[in-house]
Design a protein around this motif. Structure first.
Motif, PDB file in Angstrom:
ATOM      1  N   PRO A  31       5.924   5.797 -13.178  1.00  7.11           N
ATOM      2  CA  PRO A  31       4.902   6.627 -12.583  1.00  7.11           C
ATOM      3  C   PRO A  31       5.577   7.391 -11.231  1.00  7.11           C
ATOM      4  N   SER A  32       4.877   8.490 -11.028  1.00  3.35           N
ATOM      5  CA  SER A  32       5.561   9.239 -10.010  1.00  3.35           C
ATOM      6  C   SER A  32       5.762   8.719  -8.525  1.00  3.35           C
ATOM      7  N   ASP A  33       4.779   7.697  -8.190  1.00  2.00           N
ATOM      8  CA  ASP A  33       4.661   7.070  -6.869  1.00  2.00           C
ATOM      9  C   ASP A  33       5.271   5.787  -6.829  1.00  2.00           C
ATOM     10  N   ILE A  34       6.237   5.355  -7.846  1.00  2.00           N
ATOM     11  CA  ILE A  34       6.693   4.117  -7.908  1.00  2.00           C
ATOM     12  C   ILE A  34       8.398   4.008  -8.268  1.00  2.00           C
ATOM     13  N   GLU A  35       9.017   3.335  -7.769  1.00  2.00           N
ATOM     14  CA  GLU A  35      10.520   3.556  -8.388  1.00  2.00           C
ATOM     15  C   GLU A  35      10.746   1.930  -8.555  1.00  2.00           C
ATOM     16  N   VAL A  36      10.984   1.554  -9.663  1.00  2.00           N
ATOM     17  CA  VAL A  36      11.153   0.412 -10.063  1.00  2.00           C
ATOM     18  C   VAL A  36      12.559  -0.206 -10.300  1.00  2.00           C
ATOM     19  N   LYS A  37      13.186  -1.151  -9.781  1.00  2.00           N
ATOM     20  CA  LYS A  37      14.378  -1.746  -9.758  1.00  2.00           C
ATOM     21  C   LYS A  37      14.373  -2.973 -10.130  1.00  2.00           C
ATOM     22  N   ILE A  38      15.437  -3.310 -10.846  1.00  2.00           N
ATOM     23  CA  ILE A  38      15.464  -5.088 -11.386  1.00  2.00           C
ATOM     24  C   ILE A  38      16.627  -5.515 -10.674  1.00  2.00           C
ATOM     25  N   ALA A  39      16.197  -6.662 -10.033  1.00  2.00           N
ATOM     26  CA  ALA A  39      17.484  -7.246  -9.169  1.00  2.00           C
ATOM     27  C   ALA A  39      16.784  -9.000  -8.976  1.00  2.00           C
ATOM     28  N   THR A  40      17.828  -9.787  -8.674  1.00  2.00           N
ATOM     29  CA  THR A  40      17.513 -11.118  -8.377  1.00  2.00           C
ATOM     30  C   THR A  40      16.684 -10.879  -6.991  1.00  2.00           C
ATOM     31  N   GLY A  55       4.330  19.100  13.895  1.00  2.00           N
ATOM     32  CA  GLY A  55       4.470  19.576  12.745  1.00  2.00           C
ATOM     33  C   GLY A  55       5.390  19.065  11.643  1.00  2.00           C
ATOM     34  N   ALA A  56       6.771  18.900  12.400  1.00  2.00           N
ATOM     35  CA  ALA A  56       7.735  18.254  11.369  1.00  2.00           C
ATOM     36  C   ALA A  56       7.379  17.012  11.226  1.00  2.00           C
ATOM     37  N   LEU A  57       6.791  16.150  12.252  1.00  2.00           N
ATOM     38  CA  LEU A  57       6.673  14.981  12.064  1.00  2.00           C
ATOM     39  C   LEU A  57       5.590  14.652  11.010  1.00  2.00           C
ATOM     40  N   TRP A  58       4.436  15.117  11.099  1.00  2.00           N
ATOM     41  CA  TRP A  58       3.292  14.723  10.118  1.00  2.00           C
ATOM     42  C   TRP A  58       3.154  15.813   9.098  1.00  2.00           C
ATOM     43  N   GLY A  59       3.684  16.811   9.530  1.00  2.00           N
ATOM     44  CA  GLY A  59       3.732  17.903   8.105  1.00  2.00           C
ATOM     45  C   GLY A  59       4.354  17.405   6.992  1.00  2.00           C
ATOM     46  N   SER A  60       5.388  16.986   7.168  1.00  2.00           N
ATOM     47  CA  SER A  60       6.201  16.641   6.057  1.00  2.00           C
ATOM     48  C   SER A  60       6.401  15.270   5.866  1.00  2.00           C
ATOM     49  N   THR A  61       5.493  14.440   5.585  1.00  2.00           N
ATOM     50  CA  THR A  61       5.819  12.929   5.273  1.00  2.00           C
ATOM     51  C   THR A  61       6.470  12.769   4.129  1.00  2.00           C
ATOM     52  N   THR A  62       7.780  12.233   4.648  1.00  2.00           N
ATOM     53  CA  THR A  62       8.652  11.887   3.484  1.00  2.00           C
ATOM     54  C   THR A  62       8.522  10.667   2.798  1.00  2.00           C
ATOM     55  N   GLN A  63       9.302  10.131   1.860  1.00  2.00           N
ATOM     56  CA  GLN A  63       9.219   8.769   1.587  1.00  2.00           C
ATOM     57  C   GLN A  63       8.044   8.292   0.864  1.00  2.00           C
ATOM     58  N   THR A  64       7.420   9.096   0.028  1.00  2.00           N
ATOM     59  CA  THR A  64       5.951   8.778  -0.400  1.00  2.00           C
ATOM     60  C   THR A  64       6.139   7.488  -1.718  1.00  2.00           C
ATOM     61  N   THR A  65       7.366   7.696  -2.315  1.00  2.00           N
ATOM     62  CA  THR A  65       7.436   6.747  -3.377  1.00  2.00           C
ATOM     63  C   THR A  65       7.691   4.989  -2.913  1.00  2.00           C
ATOM     64  N   VAL A  66       7.116   4.291  -3.608  1.00  2.00           N
ATOM     65  CA  VAL A  66       7.129   3.145  -3.122  1.00  2.00           C
ATOM     66  C   VAL A  66       8.335   2.393  -4.111  1.00  2.00           C
ATOM     67  N   ARG A  67       9.350   1.765  -3.287  1.00  2.00           N
ATOM     68  CA  ARG A  67      10.396   1.217  -3.978  1.00  2.00           C
ATOM     69  C   ARG A  67      10.207  -0.292  -4.324  1.00  2.00           C
TER      70      ARG A  67
END
Lengths: 348, 246
Positions: free
Chosen positions: A72-81, A39-51
């Protein structure tokens, strides 16, 4: 058919188990523990945002794309080299690096876990749709488009099989040694406890390496699994893991009076490791509740080392791999000392 | 010539939780002497034998085996120990079992010794048999062979003839006599009275203490009974009167 005799047999079985409280506890507790784990393993899939990291040093179009994607909610954008992005990809703090050149965007994915790769690629492609001038070309840091789930699972399955079967065999053999009186006889010879444990390690190590050789040959020749690293490194990691498996087996056999009780250690020792060592779900994706547990399992470190070497092509001398082997060796020292002490417990 | 003491045990005590298995046990065994330990179940016979084999560390008292501690004596191959159960590896052949124990004992010329030991217990023709296929009596004999391989100077036998038929028991005692004649000290625990009468000396254990030691004839005379069996019963039922016969 006699109802009386059938009832007598049934009643006897219930009576026998009534005296074996541990079996009853196992019967009731084990499924609940396993279900809560699942339950803990698949019930709470963490880290759904794509970095996503957008490369700032591969042309001016990068910044424009970043603002086009927005947040957008499913993406976390960062700028780097670009190089920073690759480094983040490597330690799994980013999922994709996008660089926009003249020919259109290129998406670089980590690639070692095909399931994750697929979902990341899907999310990124959706985000780029209509925002980039051309369809993105996708590249992979590890693996590739033909990389399958089996390719990523094969190295860790080798570790799991070795751990599972060797632990089981060592437990039962040493239990027999204890119950049949041969341990008593051995201890009345010049054989020392440490020598006995070392002999067990070498004997079972032989079979574990034989098993690993067979599995590797089968996966490479028949299943066409793609390995990147040297096969020798599998044996190094496996050898360390087998020491833990054998000595843990010897130790556990001290707590079982018969083979039935020994088998009961499987759900306790093996199942949590199967769930939480990164075999089924990557450790990084475990919920914060379960992640600390994965730290205490030797299989976690074996899986990480084997994936690093066989999937990502790290050298055996890579600091990460060395650290993992070191941790397994530490487990080995503890379990070997425990195994030797458990022989003392019984035989003065 | 002064006696060579195979065993000198003084005031040996051992407690397992609430049970005091040995309560100050004394016993001496000379080289070449066969001593029988007689006592009911739970009297401490096995605990005492295990203490001599270095498998139980006494809480108090002293044990010397040929002037050394039991562990040292085991380490230098002075002790042969035949456990109550014929503890051998059932999946291995008789010869494989014996070779294993010969290697642990560091026996030189193992082939010749294995053949010797198998001849002694009359199992030479079964040397390639897997132990689990042997009968109970054969396993018992094989177990004796394993205890003899390294030519120990003290042989500890914990009820060696339990479940053994009379003919085989007679053969066992022939082996024991031969070994004793060669200077081997033998300490054998038993419930069987006709076996006890074959020993040079007997020790009567009850409740973890030695009630009496002496030859069978001395014990019978001491108890004033017609035979050893009733002497044993009389002495163990009246421990208060069981002052030592020396």
């Amino acid at each position: 058919m006699s109802g009386g005799r059938i009832r007598a047999v049934a009643r006897r079985i219930v009576a026998q188990f009534r005296h074996d409280r541990r079996s009853i506890a196992l019967l009731v507790v084990a499924p609940l523990v396993v279900l809560s784990l699942v339950g803990a393993l698949w019930g709470s899939t963490t880290q759904t945002t794509v970095r996503v990291v957008i490369a700032s040093d591969r042309g001016p179009a990068g910044a424009a794309l970043a603002s086009a994607i927005g947040s957008p909610s499913d993406i976390e954008v960062k700028i780097a080299t670009f190089d920073e992005g690759v480094a983040m990809l490597r330690d799994r703090t980013a999922d994709a690096v996008i660089s926009v050149g003249t020919g259109g965007p290129t998406v670089l994915l980590e690639g070692s876990d095909p399931l994750r790769t697929q979902s990341v690629a899907g999310t990124v492609q959706k985000a780029l749709l209509g925002r980039a001038q051309a369809a993105p070309s996708i590249e992979y840091l590890y693996g590739g488009p033909s990389y399958s789930l089996l390719d990523s699972l094969a190295p860790v399955l080798i570790a799991f099989f070795a751990f599972f079967f060797i632990f089981l065999l060592a437990t039962v053999s040493f239990l027999r040694e204890r119950t049949s009186g041969t341990l008593e006889r051995l201890m009345a010879t010049p054989l020392r406890r440490g020598e006995l444990v070392l002999g067990y390690l070498i004997g079972f190590g032989f079979f574990a390496l034989l098993q690993a050789t067979l599995i590797i040959a089968f996966t490479v020749l028949v299943l066409k699994v793609q390995y990147r690293g040297s096969v020798v490194s599998i044996f190094v990691v496996e050898a360390a893991l087998v020491i833990v498996a054998v000595s843990l087996g010897l130790l556990v056999s001290a707590f079982a009076r018969n083979e039935l009780q020994a088998v009961q250690f499987i759900p306790i020792v093996i199942l949590p490791q199967a769930f939480l060592s990164g075999l089924l779900v990557p450790v990084e994706q475990l919920s914060s509740l379960l992640r600390p547990l994965s730290v205490i399992f030797p299989l976690t470190y074996a899986n990480e080392a084997l994936r690093a070497v066989m999937v990502k092509g790290y050298a055996l001398g890579d600091p990460l791999v060395l650290r993992d082997i070191g941790v397994i060796a530490l487990f080995a020292v503890v379990t070997v000392v425990g195994a030797i002490a458990s022989i003392r417990r019984e035989v003065a | 010539m002064a006696d060579v003491w195979a065993v000198r045990a003084r005031g040996v005590r051992k407690r397992f939780g609430a049970v005091e298995a040995l309560r100050g046990l004394d016993l001496d065994v000379r080289a070449g002497e066969t001593v029988g330990l007689l006592g009911p179940n739970g009297s401490g016979k096995t605990t005492f034998i295990r203490a001599l084999a270095g498998l139980v560390r006494p809480d108090a008292g002293e044990i010397e085996v040929f002037g050394r501690s039991p562990r040292e004596a085991v380490g230098s191959g002075l002790i042969g120990y035949m456990t109550q159960a014929a503890a051998l590896y059932g999946e291995l052949s008789l010869e494989e079992n014996l070779r294993f124990f010969a290697q642990l004992q560091g026996v030189a010329e193992a082939d010749a010794r294995i053949e010797d030991a198998l001849r002694t217990v009359d199992l030479l023709d079964r040397r390639r048999s897997v132990v689990s296929t042997l009968s109970g009596g054969m396993r018992q004999r094989a177990s004796l062979a394993a205890a003899l391989l390294h030519r120990p100077r003290l042989l500890l036998l914990d009820e060696p003839t339990v479940g053994v038929d009379p003919a085989l028991r007679r053969d066992f005692w022939t082996h024991f006599r031969t070994l004793a004649d060669q200077g081997v000290a033998i300490l054998v625990s038993s419930h069987v009275m006709d076996e006890a009468s074959r020993c040079d000396r007997l020790g009567l254990i009850h409740g973890g203490v030695m009630l009496a030691t002496g030859s069978a004839a001395e014990l019978v005379a001491r108890a004033g009974t017609p035979d050893l069996e009733s002497a044993f019963l009389a002495l163990s039922e009246a421990p208060a009167t069981g002052a030592k016969l020396q």
